[in-house]
Design an enzyme around this catalytic site. Structure first.
Site, PDB file in Angstrom:
ATOM      1  N   HIS A  47      41.932  89.036   8.649  1.00  0.00           N
ATOM      2  CA  HIS A  47      41.490  88.149   7.572  1.00  0.00           C
ATOM      3  C   HIS A  47      41.361  86.724   8.095  1.00  0.00           C
ATOM      4  O   HIS A  47      41.658  86.445   9.256  1.00  0.00           O
ATOM      5  CB  HIS A  47      42.444  88.227   6.376  1.00  0.00           C
ATOM      6  CG  HIS A  47      43.861  87.810   6.673  1.00  0.00           C
ATOM      7  ND1 HIS A  47      44.226  86.520   6.927  1.00  0.00           N
ATOM      8  CD2 HIS A  47      45.001  88.548   6.767  1.00  0.00           C
ATOM      9  CE1 HIS A  47      45.524  86.446   7.135  1.00  0.00           C
ATOM     10  NE2 HIS A  47      46.022  87.679   7.062  1.00  0.00           N
ATOM     11  N   CYS A  85      49.443  90.084  10.185  1.00  0.00           N
ATOM     12  CA  CYS A  85      48.026  90.431  10.339  1.00  0.00           C
ATOM     13  C   CYS A  85      47.403  89.648  11.489  1.00  0.00           C
ATOM     14  O   CYS A  85      48.052  88.851  12.142  1.00  0.00           O
ATOM     15  CB  CYS A  85      47.277  90.119   9.041  1.00  0.00           C
ATOM     16  SG  CYS A  85      47.858  91.073   7.625  1.00  0.00           S
TER      17      CYS A  85
END
Length: 164
Positions: free
Chosen positions: A128, A140
């Site tokens: 992301h 992430c």
């Protein structure tokens, strides 16, 4: 590794012959991921989906799905739907996918601990938008907005996220 892999290197992500600055989890890289440790799990992870904010951009790939106002991601080990996309209202701990900030305007989903999650092994490793250079994620992979928008339409059915 294949040319179509997103390869996470020490300082960048390599994809289709290009290099993109990246961030990883505040817990660094790990071989023993646990829920809440903030670490990014090493390994080869399949890309299984893409979500995007239809109200903020056009569809980044023909297979991307829009994020709706009630879309959430369960990160509660007590939840029978742990590490799955769920809908509000939801009684268990979760992450809101339709964020006020732009971090989840494009979300590339991996198969980390999915579709048959082991409770406590960690939920949702996404690719992301980052908060900025050097600012870690919760586990992430974070990329600049422009880089993510360049990468998203070029992902193929066999693209993998490789974290060495």
């Amino acid at each position: 590794m294949k040319a179509t892999d997103l390869v996470v290197m020490r300082t960048h992500v390599r994809f289709l012959g290009r290099r993109f600055p990246r961030t990883i989890g505040r817990g660094g890289l790990t071989d023993a991921k646990c829920e809440g440790d903030g670490a990014t799990p090493r390994g080869v992870h399949g890309i299984v989906g893409m979500l995007y904010r239809r109200d903020r951009m056009g569809r980044p790939a023909d297979w991307a799905l829009p994020i709706g106002p009630s879309d959430l991601w369960s990160d509660d080990v007590r939840d029978p739907d742990y590490n799955m996309m769920v809908r509000a209202p939801h009684a268990f701990g979760h992450e809101v996918l339709r964020r006020a900030d732009p971090m989840y305007d494009i979300v590339i989903l991996t198969n980390w601990n999915w579709p048959y999650p082991v409770k406590g092994r960690g939920s949702a490793i996404f690719v992301h938008q980052w908060r900025g250079p050097g600012r870690p994620t919760a586990g992430c992979i974070g990329l600049r907005r422009a880089d993510l928008r360049w990468i998203a339409p070029r992902i193929q059915h066999n693209t993998r996220l490789v974290i060495a």
